[in-house]
Design a protein around this motif. Structure first.
Motif, PDB file in Angstrom:
ATOM      1  N   ALA A 168     -11.600  -4.438 -20.257  1.00 53.59           N
ATOM      2  CA  ALA A 168     -11.888  -3.363 -19.309  1.00 53.59           C
ATOM      3  C   ALA A 168     -11.154  -2.113 -19.777  1.00 53.59           C
ATOM      4  CB  ALA A 168     -11.428  -3.758 -17.902  1.00 53.59           C
ATOM      5  N   SER A 169     -11.455  -1.004 -19.141  1.00 47.63           N
ATOM      6  CA  SER A 169     -10.725   0.222 -19.463  1.00 47.63           C
ATOM      7  C   SER A 169      -9.286   0.099 -18.966  1.00 47.63           C
ATOM      8  CB  SER A 169     -11.405   1.428 -18.794  1.00 47.63           C
ATOM      9  OG  SER A 169     -11.251   1.364 -17.390  1.00 47.63           O
ATOM     10  N   TRP A 170      -8.359   0.754 -19.665  1.00 44.91           N
ATOM     11  CA  TRP A 170      -6.973   0.740 -19.215  1.00 44.91           C
ATOM     12  C   TRP A 170      -6.853   1.403 -17.850  1.00 44.91           C
ATOM     13  CZ3 TRP A 170      -2.844  -1.884 -19.598  1.00 44.91           C
ATOM     14  CH2 TRP A 170      -1.635  -1.377 -19.101  1.00 44.91           C
ATOM     15  N   ARG A 171      -7.695   2.361 -17.583  1.00 40.10           N
ATOM     16  CA  ARG A 171      -7.680   3.022 -16.280  1.00 40.10           C
ATOM     17  C   ARG A 171      -7.886   2.003 -15.163  1.00 40.10           C
ATOM     18  NH1 ARG A 171     -12.084   7.546 -14.200  1.00 40.10           N
ATOM     19  NH2 ARG A 171     -11.140   7.934 -12.156  1.00 40.10           N
ATOM     20  N   ASN A 172      -8.784   1.043 -15.368  1.00 39.24           N
ATOM     21  CA  ASN A 172      -9.012   0.018 -14.347  1.00 39.24           C
ATOM     22  C   ASN A 172      -7.828  -0.937 -14.224  1.00 39.24           C
ATOM     23  OD1 ASN A 172     -11.457   1.084 -13.671  1.00 39.24           O
ATOM     24  ND2 ASN A 172     -12.692  -0.618 -14.428  1.00 39.24           N
ATOM     25  N   ARG A 205     -10.058  -4.737 -27.788  1.00 42.39           N
ATOM     26  CA  ARG A 205      -9.702  -4.061 -26.533  1.00 42.39           C
ATOM     27  C   ARG A 205      -8.803  -4.959 -25.688  1.00 42.39           C
ATOM     28  NH1 ARG A 205     -14.001  -1.739 -22.046  1.00 42.39           N
ATOM     29  NH2 ARG A 205     -13.222   0.350 -22.448  1.00 42.39           N
ATOM     30  N   ASN A 209      -4.998  -3.987 -24.566  1.00 38.79           N
ATOM     31  CA  ASN A 209      -4.588  -3.957 -23.153  1.00 38.79           C
ATOM     32  C   ASN A 209      -3.443  -4.930 -22.896  1.00 38.79           C
ATOM     33  OD1 ASN A 209      -6.347  -1.973 -22.262  1.00 38.79           O
ATOM     34  ND2 ASN A 209      -7.944  -3.424 -21.658  1.00 38.79           N
TER      35      ASN A 209
END
Length: 312
Positions: A168-172, A205, A209
């Motif tokens: 997932a995105s790091w933002r999430n 990814r 993360n």
């Protein structure tokens, strides 16, 4: 909590003992960016509620076809066929079927509704040291929804955990980070090429993360879980590569083996999908213990404990 914030929940299971400390309520969400060949919950892959059809239960009475407002159902030989282009996913067919031949996987729920379900078992969490675990699919697909649930649970004194692939995105990841006591990271394979072959995407990814999460200062636990799949990630070299990655992570002190099982095969049939690992059998307990022993002996050398669950 914003009452309007909704997510798609697959199911909520109570009194689990395999998803964190103590007795836990596990909230399974829908939606996953991975396509693991061995996925035991194919009904969690799509991010929306979906329909399953049990051919062996269907009596071809035709009631669902007559009641379908979109005219999406018709009889073809010995089965009922759905036109996906016409289907409006109203699930009227499920509500009228007298033989329980139609399944609906997933429903929309608000964050307060989910917290209310979790809170029903607060007394068990208190006495057992348990809490709530949010799982998937991939729970980070619905990060805002998960953050709202975890935040309220923490305010109520309920221990929180998530089970995630970290794809997932790091933002999430950051959205749920302040409210998560434990991260269970399902790492399918340490080798990026083999990960891509069996999961559909590389692990770059995920590892990025994982390293970023490992470097944070917040007081949370980080634990790796390995779904042990025969012929995929159970060889000596596969396990040693996993340990080589793990030893570079200062927070990880525990690896859990989750033995391969075939409990989801019937759901593939219900969803009319092909199960890729059809010829792979569940390993015998003796073999699992041997693999666990191999991993445990080498993990202890670097200060990491290894364990395994036989119902996972």
């Amino acid at each position: 909590m914003a009452a309007a914030l909704e997510g798609v929940v697959l199911r909520i299971e109570r009194t689990s003992i395999h998803d964190g400390e103590g007795l836990r309520t596990v909230v399974f969400l829908k939606g996953c960016p991975l396509s693991c060949a061995w996925c035991s919950t194919p009904e969690s892959q799509e991010g929306v509620p979906e329909r399953g059809y049990l051919l062996e239960r269907c009596r071809l009475c035709g009631l669902c076809a007559r009641q379908c407002p979109a005219g999406a159902l018709s009889m073809a030989g010995e089965t009922m066929v759905r036109d996906k282009g016409l289907c409006q996913n109203c699930f009227c067919c499920e509500s009228v079927c007298p033989h329980d031949a139609v399944r609906v996987y997933g429903r929309k729920m608000s964050a307060p509704q989910v917290v209310a379900e979790i809170s029903r078992d607060e007394v068990f969490y208190f006495h057992s040291g348990g809490g709530v675990t949010i799982s998937g699919g991939e729970c980070l697909q619905q990060a805002d929804f998960v953050a709202a649930i975890l935040k309220e649970c923490r305010h109520r004194g309920i221990d929180t955990a998530v089970e995630t692939s970290l794809h997932a995105s790091w933002r999430n990841v950051e959205k749920i980070l302040p409210w998560t006591n434990t991260f269970f990271v399902d790492l399918k394979h340490a080798d990026p090429e083999k990960h891509a072959r069996f999961v559909g995407v590389g692990n770059q990814r995920i590892v990025a993360n994982l390293r970023r999460l490992d470097s944070r200062a917040e007081p949370f636990a980080l634990q790796i879980r390995l779904p042990l799949i025969p012929g995929v990630n159970d060889a000596d070299d596969d396990l040693l590569e996993l340990l080589a990655l793990t030893r570079t992570l200062k927070r990880v002190r525990h690896i859990d083996i989750l033995p391969y099982h075939r409990l989801g095969v019937a759901t593939y049939r219900c969803l009319q999908r092909r199960y890729v690992l059809e010829g792979v059998k569940s390993p015998e307990r003796r073999y699992i213990l041997e693999r666990l022993g191999f991993l445990r002996a080498r993990a202890e050398d670097i200060g990491i404990k290894a364990g395994g669950g036989f119902g996972a």
